[in-house]
Design a protein around this motif. Sequence first.
Motif, short mmCIF file in Angstrom:
data_model
loop_
_atom_site.label_atom_id
_atom_site.label_comp_id
_atom_site.label_asym_id
_atom_site.label_seq_id
_atom_site.Cartn_x
_atom_site.Cartn_y
_atom_site.Cartn_z
N SER A 22 41.75 45.22 32.23
CA SER A 22 42.97 45.48 33.00
C SER A 22 42.71 46.56 34.04
O SER A 22 41.90 47.46 33.82
CB SER A 22 44.09 45.95 32.07
OG SER A 22 44.40 44.96 31.13
N TRP A 23 43.42 46.48 35.16
CA TRP A 23 43.37 47.55 36.16
C TRP A 23 44.18 48.73 35.64
O TRP A 23 45.33 48.57 35.25
CB TRP A 23 43.95 47.07 37.49
CG TRP A 23 43.06 46.11 38.22
CD1 TRP A 23 43.21 44.75 38.29
CD2 TRP A 23 41.89 46.41 38.99
NE1 TRP A 23 42.21 44.20 39.05
CE2 TRP A 23 41.39 45.19 39.50
CE3 TRP A 23 41.23 47.59 39.30
CZ2 TRP A 23 40.25 45.13 40.29
CZ3 TRP A 23 40.10 47.53 40.10
CH2 TRP A 23 39.61 46.31 40.59
N GLU A 24 43.56 49.90 35.62
CA GLU A 24 44.23 51.14 35.20
C GLU A 24 44.74 51.85 36.46
O GLU A 24 43.97 52.13 37.38
CB GLU A 24 43.24 52.03 34.47
CG GLU A 24 43.76 53.38 34.08
CD GLU A 24 42.69 54.29 33.49
OE1 GLU A 24 42.92 55.51 33.46
OE2 GLU A 24 41.63 53.80 33.07
N ARG A 25 46.02 52.16 36.51
CA ARG A 25 46.61 52.84 37.67
C ARG A 25 46.32 54.33 37.57
O ARG A 25 46.69 54.98 36.60
CB ARG A 25 48.12 52.60 37.72
CG ARG A 25 48.79 53.20 38.93
CD ARG A 25 50.30 52.91 38.90
NE ARG A 25 50.98 53.36 40.08
CZ ARG A 25 51.58 54.56 40.18
NH1 ARG A 25 51.59 55.39 39.17
NH2 ARG A 25 52.17 54.90 41.31
N LEU A 26 45.67 54.89 38.60
CA LEU A 26 45.39 56.33 38.64
C LEU A 26 46.37 57.07 39.53
O LEU A 26 46.65 58.24 39.31
CB LEU A 26 43.97 56.60 39.14
CG LEU A 26 42.83 56.11 38.26
CD1 LEU A 26 41.50 56.56 38.84
CD2 LEU A 26 42.98 56.57 36.83
N LYS A 46 49.50 56.07 43.00
CA LYS A 46 50.16 54.99 43.74
C LYS A 46 49.14 54.29 44.63
O LYS A 46 48.51 54.92 45.49
CB LYS A 46 51.30 55.56 44.58
CG LYS A 46 52.07 54.49 45.31
CD LYS A 46 53.21 55.06 46.11
CE LYS A 46 53.93 53.93 46.84
NZ LYS A 46 55.01 54.43 47.68
N PHE A 79 43.70 51.90 41.73
CA PHE A 79 43.46 51.30 40.42
C PHE A 79 41.96 51.25 40.14
O PHE A 79 41.16 51.12 41.06
CB PHE A 79 44.01 49.87 40.38
CG PHE A 79 45.46 49.78 40.74
CD1 PHE A 79 46.43 49.84 39.76
CD2 PHE A 79 45.85 49.65 42.06
CE1 PHE A 79 47.78 49.75 40.10
CE2 PHE A 79 47.19 49.57 42.41
CZ PHE A 79 48.15 49.63 41.43
N LYS A 106 38.84 49.74 37.11
CA LYS A 106 38.39 49.08 35.89
C LYS A 106 37.11 49.82 35.50
O LYS A 106 36.16 49.89 36.28
CB LYS A 106 38.05 47.61 36.14
CG LYS A 106 39.23 46.71 36.30
CD LYS A 106 38.76 45.25 36.38
CE LYS A 106 39.93 44.31 36.53
NZ LYS A 106 39.50 42.90 36.50
N MET A 126 36.96 49.87 41.80
CA MET A 126 38.12 50.59 42.32
C MET A 126 38.83 49.70 43.32
O MET A 126 38.19 49.02 44.13
CB MET A 126 37.69 51.89 42.99
CG MET A 126 38.83 52.71 43.56
SD MET A 126 38.26 54.25 44.32
CE MET A 126 37.82 55.20 42.87
N LYS A 127 40.15 49.72 43.26
CA LYS A 127 40.96 48.94 44.19
C LYS A 127 41.99 49.85 44.84
O LYS A 127 42.69 50.59 44.17
CB LYS A 127 41.67 47.81 43.42
CG LYS A 127 42.55 46.95 44.29
CD LYS A 127 43.02 45.66 43.63
CE LYS A 127 43.65 45.79 42.30
NZ LYS A 127 44.22 44.52 41.79
N THR A 132 47.48 52.15 51.28
CA THR A 132 47.28 53.33 50.43
C THR A 132 46.57 54.44 51.19
O THR A 132 45.56 54.21 51.85
CB THR A 132 46.46 52.97 49.17
OG1 THR A 132 47.18 52.00 48.43
CG2 THR A 132 46.19 54.19 48.31
N GLU A 137 38.35 46.56 47.60
CA GLU A 137 37.77 46.73 46.27
C GLU A 137 36.37 47.27 46.46
O GLU A 137 35.64 46.83 47.36
CB GLU A 137 37.75 45.41 45.50
CG GLU A 137 39.12 44.96 45.06
CD GLU A 137 39.09 43.73 44.17
OE1 GLU A 137 38.06 43.46 43.53
OE2 GLU A 137 40.12 43.04 44.13
#
Length: 110
Positions: free
Chosen positions: A16-20, A22, A25, A27, A42-43, A48, A98
């Motif tokens: 799952s993508w973890e939100r760091l 706003k 994200f 993995k 990283m996405k 952003t 990404e």
Amino acid sequence: VYAQGLFLAKETEHLSWERLAKGLFIKKLARDAKSGQEIVLMKLAAGTILQKHRHPAFEWVYVLKGEYEDEYGAWRKGAFKLNKKNSIHTSQSKKGCEMLVVWSRSHKKV
């Protein structure tokens, strides 16, 4: 998978993508508990802009999709960027991107 302080992920599509923050994200692919170094996908979502920050250790960035920008230029798919120890920058992506990133994650806002 954990082995002697090292975390490894094999099947990245199942992570799952973890939100760091706003629009930011990650993995986690691998982490060395002793050094704190990580390899992550990283996405950055389109539009952003991350706050100016300092990396106390190096950060290596390889752009897989889209475009990433900072004060030093625009980095498109296939580009490699090295942020040196104690470097300061403001990351952003107008259209989203990404990246494969090697970092310590312990950055500090400036």
